[in-house]
Design a protein around this motif. Structure first.
Motif, mmCIF file in Angstrom:
data_model
loop_
_atom_site.group_PDB
_atom_site.id
_atom_site.type_symbol
_atom_site.label_atom_id
_atom_site.label_comp_id
_atom_site.label_asym_id
_atom_site.label_seq_id
_atom_site.Cartn_x
_atom_site.Cartn_y
_atom_site.Cartn_z
ATOM 1 N N GLU A 188 0.830 -1.208 0.000
ATOM 2 C CA GLU A 188 0.000 0.000 0.000
ATOM 3 C C GLU A 188 0.864 1.257 0.000
ATOM 4 O OE1 GLU A 188 -3.653 -0.051 2.525
ATOM 5 O OE2 GLU A 188 -2.937 -2.055 3.053
ATOM 6 N N ILE A 189 1.986 1.205 0.699
ATOM 7 C CA ILE A 189 2.911 2.342 0.677
ATOM 8 C C ILE A 189 3.515 2.481 -0.710
ATOM 9 C CG2 ILE A 189 5.135 3.177 1.527
ATOM 10 C CD1 ILE A 189 4.307 2.289 4.281
ATOM 11 N N LYS A 190 3.970 1.361 -1.286
ATOM 12 C CA LYS A 190 4.532 1.418 -2.639
ATOM 13 C C LYS A 190 3.518 1.988 -3.627
ATOM 14 C CE LYS A 190 7.968 -2.200 -2.930
ATOM 15 N NZ LYS A 190 8.240 -3.520 -3.507
ATOM 16 N N ASP A 191 2.269 1.571 -3.501
ATOM 17 C CA ASP A 191 1.226 2.037 -4.419
ATOM 18 C C ASP A 191 0.918 3.526 -4.254
ATOM 19 O OD1 ASP A 191 1.069 -0.562 -5.358
ATOM 20 O OD2 ASP A 191 -0.757 -1.044 -4.233
ATOM 21 N N SER A 192 1.310 4.107 -3.127
ATOM 22 C CA SER A 192 1.010 5.526 -2.881
ATOM 23 C C SER A 192 2.192 6.438 -3.186
ATOM 24 C CB SER A 192 0.595 5.714 -1.413
ATOM 25 O OG SER A 192 1.711 5.526 -0.553
ATOM 26 N N SER A 193 3.225 5.928 -3.851
ATOM 27 C CA SER A 193 4.450 6.715 -4.039
ATOM 28 C C SER A 193 4.220 8.033 -4.772
ATOM 29 C CB SER A 193 5.527 5.887 -4.731
ATOM 30 O OG SER A 193 5.140 5.559 -6.044
ATOM 31 N N GLU A 194 3.423 8.047 -5.806
ATOM 32 C CA GLU A 194 3.162 9.297 -6.526
ATOM 33 C C GLU A 194 2.333 10.262 -5.682
ATOM 34 O OE1 GLU A 194 4.359 10.581 -9.338
ATOM 35 O OE2 GLU A 194 5.626 8.806 -9.505
ATOM 36 N N ARG A 195 1.317 9.733 -5.037
ATOM 37 C CA ARG A 195 0.430 10.578 -4.230
ATOM 38 C C ARG A 195 1.187 11.315 -3.130
ATOM 39 N NH1 ARG A 195 -4.155 8.508 -0.045
ATOM 40 N NH2 ARG A 195 -4.788 10.561 0.690
ATOM 41 N N PHE A 196 2.115 10.609 -2.461
ATOM 42 C CA PHE A 196 2.819 11.204 -1.332
ATOM 43 C C PHE A 196 4.252 11.612 -1.667
ATOM 44 C CE2 PHE A 196 -0.343 8.410 0.896
ATOM 45 C CZ PHE A 196 -1.125 9.455 1.371
ATOM 46 N N ASP A 197 4.664 11.482 -2.930
ATOM 47 C CA ASP A 197 6.003 11.882 -3.371
ATOM 48 C C ASP A 197 7.094 11.164 -2.576
ATOM 49 O OD1 ASP A 197 7.902 13.186 -4.944
ATOM 50 O OD2 ASP A 197 7.977 14.936 -3.629
ATOM 51 N N ASN A 198 6.902 9.892 -2.336
ATOM 52 C CA ASN A 198 7.900 9.022 -1.694
ATOM 53 C C ASN A 198 8.262 7.951 -2.701
ATOM 54 O OD1 ASN A 198 8.317 10.095 0.794
ATOM 55 N ND2 ASN A 198 7.241 8.530 1.927
#
Length: 164
Positions: A140-150
Protein backbone atom coordinates in the motif's frame (compact mmCIF):
# COMPACT_ATOMS: atom_id res chain seq x y z
CA UNK A 1 -8.06 35.67 11.27
CA UNK A 2 -5.61 35.51 8.38
CA UNK A 3 -2.39 37.36 7.81
CA UNK A 4 -2.39 40.14 5.23
CA UNK A 5 0.45 38.39 3.41
CA UNK A 6 -0.87 34.85 3.19
CA UNK A 7 -3.77 32.65 2.23
CA UNK A 8 -3.92 30.86 5.59
CA UNK A 9 -4.19 31.65 9.27
CA UNK A 10 -1.28 31.27 11.69
CA UNK A 11 -0.88 27.63 12.73
CA UNK A 12 -0.56 26.70 16.39
CA UNK A 13 -0.45 23.05 17.35
CA UNK A 14 -0.56 22.45 21.08
CA UNK A 15 1.44 19.44 22.24
CA UNK A 16 -1.47 18.13 24.29
CA UNK A 17 -3.81 18.29 21.29
CA UNK A 18 -1.52 17.05 18.50
CA UNK A 19 -2.43 13.83 16.76
CA UNK A 20 0.08 11.07 17.37
CA UNK A 21 0.77 7.82 15.60
CA UNK A 22 2.84 5.25 17.41
CA UNK A 23 4.21 1.74 17.15
CA UNK A 24 6.59 -0.11 19.46
CA UNK A 25 9.66 1.68 18.05
CA UNK A 26 8.54 5.26 17.43
CA UNK A 27 6.01 8.00 18.08
CA UNK A 28 5.10 10.52 15.37
CA UNK A 29 3.51 13.79 16.47
CA UNK A 30 1.73 15.45 13.54
CA UNK A 31 2.24 19.22 13.75
CA UNK A 32 1.20 20.99 10.53
CA UNK A 33 0.14 19.66 7.15
CA UNK A 34 -0.01 21.51 3.86
CA UNK A 35 -3.75 22.10 4.05
CA UNK A 36 -3.25 24.30 7.13
CA UNK A 37 -0.06 26.06 5.94
CA UNK A 38 -1.19 27.26 2.54
CA UNK A 39 1.02 24.58 0.98
CA UNK A 40 4.20 26.09 2.39
CA UNK A 41 5.26 23.16 4.55
CA UNK A 42 4.44 19.96 6.35
CA UNK A 43 6.01 19.23 9.73
CA UNK A 44 6.00 16.43 12.27
CA UNK A 45 8.15 15.24 15.16
CA UNK A 46 9.32 11.65 15.64
CA UNK A 47 10.90 9.98 18.61
CA UNK A 48 12.73 6.76 17.90
CA UNK A 49 13.63 4.01 20.38
CA UNK A 50 17.11 2.46 20.31
CA UNK A 51 17.49 0.48 17.11
CA UNK A 52 14.37 1.96 15.47
CA UNK A 53 14.41 2.35 11.70
CA UNK A 54 12.67 5.48 10.45
CA UNK A 55 12.51 5.15 6.66
CA UNK A 56 14.11 3.01 3.97
CA UNK A 57 16.03 4.63 1.13
CA UNK A 58 13.80 6.95 -0.87
CA UNK A 59 13.67 10.37 -2.51
CA UNK A 60 11.13 13.11 -3.12
CA UNK A 61 10.68 14.81 -6.50
CA UNK A 62 8.84 17.91 -5.31
CA UNK A 63 9.91 18.57 -1.73
CA UNK A 64 13.06 19.25 0.23
CA UNK A 65 13.16 17.45 3.58
CA UNK A 66 14.67 19.06 6.65
CA UNK A 67 15.88 17.21 9.74
CA UNK A 68 16.54 18.91 13.07
CA UNK A 69 17.75 16.62 15.87
CA UNK A 70 16.23 17.73 19.16
CA UNK A 71 17.87 14.99 21.23
CA UNK A 72 19.81 11.77 20.73
CA UNK A 73 21.46 10.73 17.47
CA UNK A 74 20.07 9.94 14.03
CA UNK A 75 21.86 7.93 11.36
CA UNK A 76 21.05 9.27 7.89
CA UNK A 77 21.83 8.15 4.37
CA UNK A 78 22.37 11.16 2.09
CA UNK A 79 22.88 10.01 -1.49
CA UNK A 80 25.64 7.39 -1.00
CA UNK A 81 27.05 8.67 2.31
CA UNK A 82 26.12 7.82 5.89
CA UNK A 83 26.07 10.71 8.36
CA UNK A 84 25.31 10.69 12.08
CA UNK A 85 23.41 13.74 13.32
CA UNK A 86 23.44 14.67 16.99
CA UNK A 87 21.33 17.00 19.13
CA UNK A 88 21.28 20.45 17.56
CA UNK A 89 22.31 19.27 14.08
CA UNK A 90 20.30 20.35 11.03
CA UNK A 91 20.24 18.67 7.61
CA UNK A 92 18.47 19.75 4.42
CA UNK A 93 18.01 17.06 1.75
CA UNK A 94 17.07 18.53 -1.64
CA UNK A 95 14.57 16.93 -4.03
CA UNK A 96 15.80 13.89 -6.01
CA UNK A 97 18.44 13.01 -3.38
CA UNK A 98 18.15 9.46 -2.02
CA UNK A 99 18.03 9.40 1.77
CA UNK A 100 17.02 7.16 4.66
CA UNK A 101 17.17 7.43 8.42
CA UNK A 102 17.17 5.46 11.66
CA UNK A 103 18.13 5.97 15.27
CA UNK A 104 21.94 5.81 15.36
CA UNK A 105 23.23 2.47 16.69
CA UNK A 106 22.71 2.25 20.44
CA UNK A 107 20.88 5.60 20.54
CA UNK A 108 17.42 7.03 20.74
CA UNK A 109 16.50 10.02 18.61
CA UNK A 110 14.01 12.89 18.79
CA UNK A 111 13.73 14.65 15.44
CA UNK A 112 11.72 17.47 13.88
CA UNK A 113 10.99 16.86 10.18
CA UNK A 114 9.81 19.56 7.80
CA UNK A 115 8.98 19.28 4.10
CA UNK A 116 8.82 22.29 1.82
CA UNK A 117 6.81 22.92 -0.18
CA UNK A 118 4.20 21.12 1.84
CA UNK A 119 1.95 18.42 0.52
CA UNK A 120 -0.69 16.37 2.28
CA UNK A 121 1.59 13.90 4.10
CA UNK A 122 -0.35 13.19 7.28
CA UNK A 123 -2.33 10.47 5.48
CA UNK A 124 1.03 8.92 4.53
CA UNK A 125 2.10 9.01 8.19
CA UNK A 126 -1.15 7.35 9.20
CA UNK A 127 -0.68 4.66 6.52
CA UNK A 128 2.91 4.11 7.61
CA UNK A 129 1.73 3.70 11.19
CA UNK A 130 -0.84 1.10 10.12
CA UNK A 131 1.89 -0.81 8.26
CA UNK A 132 4.16 -0.71 11.32
CA UNK A 133 1.31 -2.12 13.44
CA UNK A 134 0.60 -4.87 10.87
CA UNK A 135 -2.78 -3.42 9.87
CA UNK A 136 -1.77 -2.56 6.26
CA UNK A 137 0.76 -3.91 3.78
CA UNK A 138 4.00 -2.36 2.57
CA UNK A 139 2.51 -2.73 -0.93
CA UNK A 140 0.00 0.00 0.00
CA UNK A 141 2.91 2.34 0.68
CA UNK A 142 4.53 1.42 -2.64
CA UNK A 143 1.23 2.04 -4.42
CA UNK A 144 1.01 5.53 -2.88
CA UNK A 145 4.45 6.72 -4.04
CA UNK A 146 3.16 9.30 -6.53
CA UNK A 147 0.43 10.58 -4.23
CA UNK A 148 2.82 11.20 -1.33
CA UNK A 149 6.00 11.88 -3.37
CA UNK A 150 7.90 9.02 -1.69
CA UNK A 151 9.89 7.05 -4.25
CA UNK A 152 11.72 4.05 -2.80
CA UNK A 153 15.14 2.98 -4.10
CA UNK A 154 17.57 0.20 -3.33
CA UNK A 155 20.64 1.34 -1.41
CA UNK A 156 23.38 -1.21 -0.73
CA UNK A 157 25.15 1.49 1.34
CA UNK A 158 22.10 1.90 3.61
CA UNK A 159 21.47 -1.84 3.83
CA UNK A 160 25.08 -2.40 4.90
CA UNK A 161 24.83 0.36 7.52
CA UNK A 162 21.71 -1.20 9.02
CA UNK A 163 23.30 -4.64 9.13
CA UNK A 164 26.61 -3.46 10.63
Amino acid sequence: MTSKNSDFAPVLTRAAEAETASDPSSVMTLLADSDTTGGLLTSYRSTFAKGAVGAPAHFHTRAAEMFYVIDGSLQVLVDQEIKVLSAGDFLLVPPHTPHAFAAAPGCEADVLFTFTPGMARFDYMRLLNRVMRGEASFQEIKDSSERFDNHYVDSPVWNAALNA
